[in-house]
Design a protein around this motif. Structure first.
Motif, mmCIF file in Angstrom:
data_model
loop_
_atom_site.group_PDB
_atom_site.id
_atom_site.type_symbol
_atom_site.label_atom_id
_atom_site.label_comp_id
_atom_site.label_asym_id
_atom_site.label_seq_id
_atom_site.Cartn_x
_atom_site.Cartn_y
_atom_site.Cartn_z
ATOM 1 N N MET A 1 0.833 -1.193 0.000
ATOM 2 C CA MET A 1 0.000 0.000 0.000
ATOM 3 C C MET A 1 0.874 1.251 0.000
ATOM 4 N N LYS A 2 0.267 2.356 -0.424
ATOM 5 C CA LYS A 2 0.996 3.614 -0.508
ATOM 6 C C LYS A 2 1.326 4.152 0.883
ATOM 7 N N ARG A 3 2.467 4.844 0.971
ATOM 8 C CA ARG A 3 2.863 5.467 2.232
ATOM 9 C C ARG A 3 2.144 6.807 2.387
ATOM 10 N N VAL A 4 1.913 7.199 3.636
ATOM 11 C CA VAL A 4 1.151 8.419 3.919
ATOM 12 C C VAL A 4 1.907 9.274 4.928
ATOM 13 N N VAL A 5 2.005 10.560 4.633
ATOM 14 C CA VAL A 5 2.728 11.489 5.501
ATOM 15 C C VAL A 5 1.834 12.664 5.885
ATOM 16 N N VAL A 6 2.260 13.386 6.905
ATOM 17 C CA VAL A 6 1.569 14.597 7.353
ATOM 18 C C VAL A 6 2.326 15.803 6.814
ATOM 19 N N THR A 7 1.626 16.671 6.076
ATOM 20 C CA THR A 7 2.281 17.848 5.491
ATOM 21 C C THR A 7 1.684 19.170 5.965
ATOM 22 N N GLY A 8 0.673 19.132 6.833
ATOM 23 C CA GLY A 8 0.094 20.367 7.341
ATOM 24 C C GLY A 8 -0.669 20.134 8.622
ATOM 25 N N MET A 9 -0.728 21.165 9.474
ATOM 26 C CA MET A 9 -1.443 21.075 10.746
ATOM 27 C C MET A 9 -2.113 22.404 11.069
ATOM 28 N N GLY A 10 -3.241 22.333 11.759
ATOM 29 C CA GLY A 10 -3.940 23.528 12.220
ATOM 30 C C GLY A 10 -4.722 23.217 13.479
ATOM 31 N N VAL A 11 -4.952 24.207 14.323
ATOM 32 C CA VAL A 11 -5.614 23.938 15.601
ATOM 33 C C VAL A 11 -6.369 25.154 16.118
ATOM 34 N N VAL A 12 -7.459 24.892 16.815
ATOM 35 C CA VAL A 12 -8.158 25.850 17.670
ATOM 36 C C VAL A 12 -8.307 25.146 19.006
ATOM 37 N N SER A 13 -7.829 25.754 20.090
ATOM 38 C CA SER A 13 -7.798 25.019 21.351
ATOM 39 C C SER A 13 -7.823 25.954 22.550
ATOM 40 N N PRO A 14 -8.057 25.397 23.733
ATOM 41 C CA PRO A 14 -7.970 26.210 24.949
ATOM 42 C C PRO A 14 -6.566 26.735 25.230
ATOM 43 N N LEU A 15 -5.561 26.199 24.537
ATOM 44 C CA LEU A 15 -4.178 26.645 24.737
ATOM 45 C C LEU A 15 -3.669 27.523 23.609
ATOM 46 N N GLY A 16 -4.523 27.850 22.654
ATOM 47 C CA GLY A 16 -4.084 28.701 21.554
ATOM 48 C C GLY A 16 -4.756 28.341 20.257
ATOM 49 N N ASN A 17 -4.845 29.329 19.364
ATOM 50 C CA ASN A 17 -5.587 29.160 18.128
ATOM 51 C C ASN A 17 -4.697 29.084 16.891
ATOM 52 N N ASP A 18 -3.477 28.656 17.083
ATOM 53 C CA ASP A 18 -2.576 28.284 16.000
ATOM 54 C C ASP A 18 -1.599 27.271 16.570
ATOM 55 N N VAL A 19 -0.952 26.518 15.701
ATOM 56 C CA VAL A 19 -0.149 25.389 16.170
ATOM 57 C C VAL A 19 1.009 25.840 17.049
ATOM 58 N N GLU A 20 1.699 26.884 16.664
ATOM 59 C CA GLU A 20 2.890 27.287 17.436
ATOM 60 C C GLU A 20 2.516 27.779 18.831
ATOM 61 N N THR A 21 1.448 28.560 18.953
ATOM 62 C CA THR A 21 1.003 29.012 20.275
ATOM 63 C C THR A 21 0.539 27.833 21.118
ATOM 64 N N PHE A 22 -0.219 26.962 20.504
ATOM 65 C CA PHE A 22 -0.703 25.759 21.176
ATOM 66 C C PHE A 22 0.463 24.926 21.698
ATOM 67 N N TRP A 23 1.445 24.698 20.860
ATOM 68 C CA TRP A 23 2.595 23.878 21.251
ATOM 69 C C TRP A 23 3.403 24.555 22.355
ATOM 70 N N LYS A 24 3.662 25.836 22.216
ATOM 71 C CA LYS A 24 4.429 26.578 23.220
ATOM 72 C C LYS A 24 3.759 26.491 24.590
ATOM 73 N N ASN A 25 2.451 26.658 24.634
ATOM 74 C CA ASN A 25 1.735 26.614 25.905
ATOM 75 C C ASN A 25 1.674 25.206 26.479
ATOM 76 N N ALA A 26 1.548 24.202 25.614
ATOM 77 C CA ALA A 26 1.535 22.820 26.093
ATOM 78 C C ALA A 26 2.879 22.442 26.701
ATOM 79 N N VAL A 27 3.953 22.789 26.038
ATOM 80 C CA VAL A 27 5.295 22.487 26.550
ATOM 81 C C VAL A 27 5.549 23.220 27.864
ATOM 82 N N SER A 28 4.957 24.394 28.002
ATOM 83 C CA SER A 28 5.147 25.200 29.214
ATOM 84 C C SER A 28 4.227 24.773 30.354
ATOM 85 N N GLY A 29 3.343 23.811 30.118
ATOM 86 C CA GLY A 29 2.444 23.343 31.162
ATOM 87 C C GLY A 29 1.329 24.314 31.502
#
Length: 413
Positions: A1-29
């Protein structure tokens, strides 16, 4: 079967409404909990939630889209817009039938339905319903609206498997690409469940925490004093792409998806199997599909909602698969920060898995004051602070009412 990769991400969350803000806040606890503002919750047993903050739908949605869509669809459109822009694929070089949308949601347009029923009663049962009531509240409208907005004519539907919905959607999107039925899939999940009926329903079945006097510490997976989950809202989007197509256009590739599986407890409407048998079976199936052994997994993002029964049942499954003292594994229960996004949980937690692979950092579990004595001391739960660690393979677990168990595995390239 064909291989599948992730080439894009987006988020709306209680920790931020873009991936970088979300990730920064998650890593910071950072903790996403706060008082409920969606309605007057003063008479409810639970008066707090993890709400999305500072959400401005006009950044990615036009006036008509906002007017004609429930909040869960707005979250879907918003997260998908970020993910599509992040991926940067060019529709001029694709047939519209090469791109599809598979989206997860457990409740759909709950808020829209509640508002319309209230209006019906307040208007003395005069049938003056909004003509957009049905399209706003049906759960398949999120992928439908994404497809309409961008002109994607491949397969488009919603997976509904309660809190496993987003992981189910990701698995289906993965398999359609593997089978050559699509080149690109927009997938993920969203939920907007902070409504009176939803809060009332979950509290009446004693699934949610009612720790109103100390809400900031209420979401505490694996803690000895946990007493229920903290409800949350938002959504996450992934762009899955056939590997050769992504390479051919020079796409940025975050990771590969190498394993997925589902099983069913076939046991109880809301309680999981106490020995975690079906969940463990699903985890092993995903490992087998990926050609991996348990010791290959470096990071596990568990379902871990902070319910007394659910956390321990999943831990039994983890012990069955990984043993009592897994050397290479790191576990962090990130719902301690985000709360539980129900049908959207698997999507935002997939993003955390992918960012852990990309950055070599595992986010923490917060709020644990005293670890439940039933959890073996050798289980490596990352507490309080993020851990720097190479993550080659990450596993994401999502389980849902009805006994649904959905597992995905991501691989570093």
């Amino acid at each position: 079967m064909k291989r599948v990769v992730v080439t894009g991400m987006g988020v709306v969350s209680p920790l931020g409404n873009d991936v970088e803000t979300f990730w920064k806040n998650a890593v910071s606890g950072i903790n996403g909990v706060g008082p409920i503002t969606r309605f007057d919750a003063s008479k409810f047993k639970t008066r707090f939630a993890c709400e999305v903050k500072d959400f401005d739908p006009t950044i990615h949605l036009d006036r008509i889209e906002i007017k004609r869509s429930d909040l869960f669809t707005q979250y879907a459109l918003y997260a998908a817009a970020e993910a599509i822009a992040d991926s940067g694929f060019d529709m001029n070089s694709l047939s519209p039938y090469d791109v599809g949308v598979i989206w997860g949601s457990g409740q759909g347009g709950m808020e829209t339905l509640e508002v319309e029923i209230k209006d019906y009663v307040e208007n003395k049962y005069q049938p003056r319903f909004n003509p957009f009531l049905i399209p706003k509240f049906i759960a398949n409208m999120a992928p439908g609206m994404i497809a309409i907005k961008y002109g994607y004519r491949g397969m488009s539907f919603t997976t509904v498997s309660a809190c496993a919905s987003a992981n189910t959607a990701i698995m289906d999107a993965l398999n359609y690409i593997r089978l050559g039925k699509a080149k690109i899939m927009v997938t993920g999940g969203s939920e907007a469940p902070i409504t009176e009926a939803s809060i009332g329903g979950f509290t009446s079945m004693k699934a949610m925490s009612s720790q109103n006097d100390n809400a900031e510490e209420a979401s505490k997976p694996y803690d000895a004093d946990r007493n229920g989950f903290v409800i949350a809202e938002g959504g996450g989007a992934l762009i899955l792409e056939e590997y050769e197509h992504a390479i051919g256009r020079g796409a940025k590739i975050y990771c590969e998806i190498v394993g997925s599986s589902m099983t069913t407890d076939a046991y109880h409407m809301t309680s999981p199997l106490e020995n975690g048998e079906a969940a463990a079976y699903a985890m092993n199936l995903a490992l087998k599909e990926a050609g991996l052994k348990p010791e290959d997994i470096d990071y596990l993002n568990p379902h871990a909602t902070s319910t007394p029964v659910g956390d321990l049942c999943e831990m039994e499954a983890i012990r069955t698969v990984f043993g009592d003292n897994p050397e290479s594994l790191a576990i962090s229960a990130t719902k301690s920060m985000t709360g539980h996004l129900l049908g959207g949980a698997g999507a935002v937690e997939s993003i955390l898995c992918i960012k852990a692979i990309e950055t070599g950092v595992v986010p923490p579990t917060i709020n644990i004051k005293q670890l439940d004595e039933k959890i073996p001391a050798g289980i490596p739960i990352i507490l309080d602070k993020a851990l720097e660690k190479e993550v080659r393979f990450a596993m994401n677990n999502s389980f849902g009412f009805g006994g649904h168990n959905a597992i995905t595995i991501f691989k570093k390239l």
